[in-house]
Design a protein around this motif. Structure first.
Motif, PDB file in Angstrom:
ATOM      1  N   THR A   9      17.052  12.398  -0.954  1.00  0.00           N
ATOM      2  CA  THR A   9      15.942  13.177  -0.998  1.00  0.00           C
ATOM      3  C   THR A   9      16.208  14.257  -1.860  1.00  0.00           C
ATOM      4  O   THR A   9      17.257  14.555  -2.319  1.00  0.00           O
ATOM      5  CB  THR A   9      15.481  13.508   0.477  1.00  0.00           C
ATOM      6  OG1 THR A   9      16.492  14.426   1.026  1.00  0.00           O
ATOM      7  CG2 THR A   9      15.106  12.404   1.468  1.00  0.00           C
ATOM      8  N   ALA A  10      15.130  14.850  -2.517  1.00  0.00           N
ATOM      9  CA  ALA A  10      15.055  15.762  -3.320  1.00  0.00           C
ATOM     10  C   ALA A  10      15.724  17.083  -2.804  1.00  0.00           C
ATOM     11  O   ALA A  10      15.633  17.273  -1.760  1.00  0.00           O
ATOM     12  CB  ALA A  10      13.410  16.063  -3.901  1.00  0.00           C
ATOM     13  N   GLY A  32      12.717  16.534   1.976  1.00  0.00           N
ATOM     14  CA  GLY A  32      13.195  15.314   2.161  1.00  0.00           C
ATOM     15  C   GLY A  32      13.572  15.045   3.875  1.00  0.00           C
ATOM     16  O   GLY A  32      13.143  14.174   4.006  1.00  0.00           O
ATOM     17  N   TRP A 241       6.124  11.453  -2.988  1.00  0.00           N
ATOM     18  CA  TRP A 241       5.797  12.968  -3.086  1.00  0.00           C
ATOM     19  C   TRP A 241       5.442  12.939  -4.463  1.00  0.00           C
ATOM     20  O   TRP A 241       5.714  12.267  -5.448  1.00  0.00           O
ATOM     21  CB  TRP A 241       6.926  13.808  -2.585  1.00  0.00           C
ATOM     22  CG  TRP A 241       8.236  13.503  -3.236  1.00  0.00           C
ATOM     23  CD1 TRP A 241       8.673  13.334  -4.319  1.00  0.00           C
ATOM     24  CD2 TRP A 241       9.402  13.129  -2.359  1.00  0.00           C
ATOM     25  NE1 TRP A 241       9.947  13.000  -4.242  1.00  0.00           N
ATOM     26  CE2 TRP A 241      10.516  12.713  -3.238  1.00  0.00           C
ATOM     27  CE3 TRP A 241       9.439  12.945  -0.773  1.00  0.00           C
ATOM     28  CZ2 TRP A 241      11.869  12.556  -2.643  1.00  0.00           C
ATOM     29  CZ3 TRP A 241      10.775  12.598  -0.460  1.00  0.00           C
ATOM     30  CH2 TRP A 241      11.777  12.505  -1.290  1.00  0.00           C
ATOM     31  N   GLY A 321      11.362   2.777  -7.041  1.00  0.00           N
ATOM     32  CA  GLY A 321      11.904   4.295  -7.287  1.00  0.00           C
ATOM     33  C   GLY A 321      11.890   4.593  -8.727  1.00  0.00           C
ATOM     34  O   GLY A 321      11.724   3.852  -9.337  1.00  0.00           O
ATOM     35  N   GLY A 326      12.023   9.898  -5.978  1.00  0.00           N
ATOM     36  CA  GLY A 326      11.912   9.408  -4.804  1.00  0.00           C
ATOM     37  C   GLY A 326      11.977   8.020  -4.672  1.00  0.00           C
ATOM     38  O   GLY A 326      12.142   7.270  -5.838  1.00  0.00           O
ATOM     39  N   SER A 327      11.753   7.369  -3.731  1.00  0.00           N
ATOM     40  CA  SER A 327      11.288   5.890  -3.728  1.00  0.00           C
ATOM     41  C   SER A 327      10.303   5.557  -2.770  1.00  0.00           C
ATOM     42  O   SER A 327      10.056   6.326  -1.680  1.00  0.00           O
ATOM     43  CB  SER A 327      12.703   5.043  -3.549  1.00  0.00           C
ATOM     44  OG  SER A 327      13.287   5.414  -1.942  1.00  0.00           O
ATOM     45  N   GLN A 328       9.320   4.540  -2.854  1.00  0.00           N
ATOM     46  CA  GLN A 328       8.742   3.965  -1.819  1.00  0.00           C
ATOM     47  C   GLN A 328       9.241   2.812  -1.347  1.00  0.00           C
ATOM     48  O   GLN A 328       9.654   1.824  -1.832  1.00  0.00           O
ATOM     49  CB  GLN A 328       7.355   4.028  -2.359  1.00  0.00           C
ATOM     50  CG  GLN A 328       7.270   3.047  -3.493  1.00  0.00           C
ATOM     51  CD  GLN A 328       5.732   2.903  -3.989  1.00  0.00           C
ATOM     52  OE1 GLN A 328       5.022   2.051  -4.257  1.00  0.00           O
ATOM     53  NE2 GLN A 328       5.243   4.277  -4.300  1.00  0.00           N
TER      54      GLN A 328
END
Length: 338
Positions: A9-10, A32, A241, A321, A326-328
């Motif tokens: 996460t960020a 995150g 996000w 991503g 981030g990534s989904q």
């Protein structure tokens, strides 16, 4: 620049749009692991802390205070101590745009790949000539052309983990990982050099496209049909996000990737764009007025389904991503034609 790995996460606060139980989604800041509603900082004069659409429409008012609290180490402490674990929330799209624009054919490697896939294929006797013709066409377009941009219905925007329903008649549903550019202020007749002043932030989008509906079989002379091929509900997973522009730095260095059932399908760099993000904004702003919250999907690298000869079907898992954004993860599910 935020530089988490594909799965972490960020490290700096990012803007999320979340809900819990059956409550209305609300904008929050997240690191995150946890998220804390923006209403926590309402005393700073934020507008729209109860609605992501309103918050983004008021970006010019909200941005200075948001930048201030994102840079404050105390903000991270507050999110951890007072926030809720992000896993407890449903994460929605971080944008709720009134207009969605999509730039078509904007990565060199994707256009070159399509040219090599045509006719007798990348290893056929005509491949070298097609490659040279494609490269010449790309450079001529770069010198003398302009971005090819279409409109995608805003109702297609969905969350980064929402299921994607696929009915039996959708046999050519394809993926396109893209960097989404969120507009932060009204823009008309913007110069390229001023375009980045109009950006609120960036997010991941997957521009789902039905390939066999791009061109109308019943009206072949009419050109492309982006309504039928791109605009059904759920055909633009966005998020998880939005990273404010001031935390991204040089967007051209970002890497995009997409995996289907764990296999890498797309892997490219924003720097491979034919027309830059700034050029796309300038082009759009000379044809229409961009408004705060509008979303621009800026093109996709090589590796789409039509290259692989494989399209989306129920049971597939699509992960997309972008470095730093981030990534989904989207599960494809079956839906009846009815």
């Amino acid at each position: 620049m935020i530089r988490p790995s594909e799965t972490t996460t960020a490290m700096l606060p990012v803007l999320v749009n979340v809900s819990i139980a059956q409550c209305i989604p609300l904008p929050a800041l997240s690191i995150g692991t946890h998220a804390l509603a923006l209403a926590h900082w309402a005393h700073l004069g934020f507008r729209g802390t109860g609605c992501i659409e309103t918050f983004l429409r008021e970006w010019e008012v909200n941005a200075p205070s948001l930048k201030q609290i994102c840079a404050d180490p105390a903000t991270t402490d507050a999110i951890v101590k007072l926030g809720v674990p992000l896993s407890n929330f449903r994460v929605h799209s971080p944008v709720a745009p009134r207009q969605v624009y999509c730039t078509i054919g904007n990565y060199r490697d994707q256009l070159l790949q399509a040219a090599l896939d045509a006719d007798d294929g990348p290893d056929g006797p005509g491949a070298a000539a097609r490659r040279e013709a494609a490269l010449n066409s790309i450079e001529a377009r770069r010198r003398n052309g302009a971005p090819y941009i279409c409109i995608k219905g805003a109702a297609c925007v969905s969350g980064p983990h929402d299921p994607l329903a696929i009915s039996p008649n959708l046999e050519t549903l394809d993926w396109e990982v893209e960097i989404g550019v969120v507009i932060g202020k009204s823009a008309a007749h913007v110069r390229v050099e001023d375009a980045f002043d109009c950006i609120a932030g960036y997010c991941i989008v997957n521009d789902i496209t039905l390939r066999d509906r791009v061109f109308r079989r019943d009206a072949p002379a009419m050109g492309t049909d982006w309504l039928q091929s791109k605009s059904r509900p759920g055909w633009l997973p966005a998020g998880p996000w939005m990273v404010p522009a001031w935390n991204v730095g040089d967007a051209t260095q970002l890497r995009l990737w997409l995996r289907l059932n764990g296999s890498l399908m797309q892997d490219g760099l924003v720097s491979d764009m034919i027309f830059s993000i700034g050029e796309q904004i300038a082009c759009l702003s000379n044809s229409t007025r961009l408004e705060p919250g509008d979303l621009i999907c800026t093109g996709t690298p090589a590796g789409i389904g039509s290259h692989h000869g494989r399209y989306l079907r129920p049971g597939d898992v699509v992960e997309a991503g972008i470095e730093g954004l981030g990534s989904q993860r989207v599960m494809c599910i079956a839906q009846s034609n009815a």
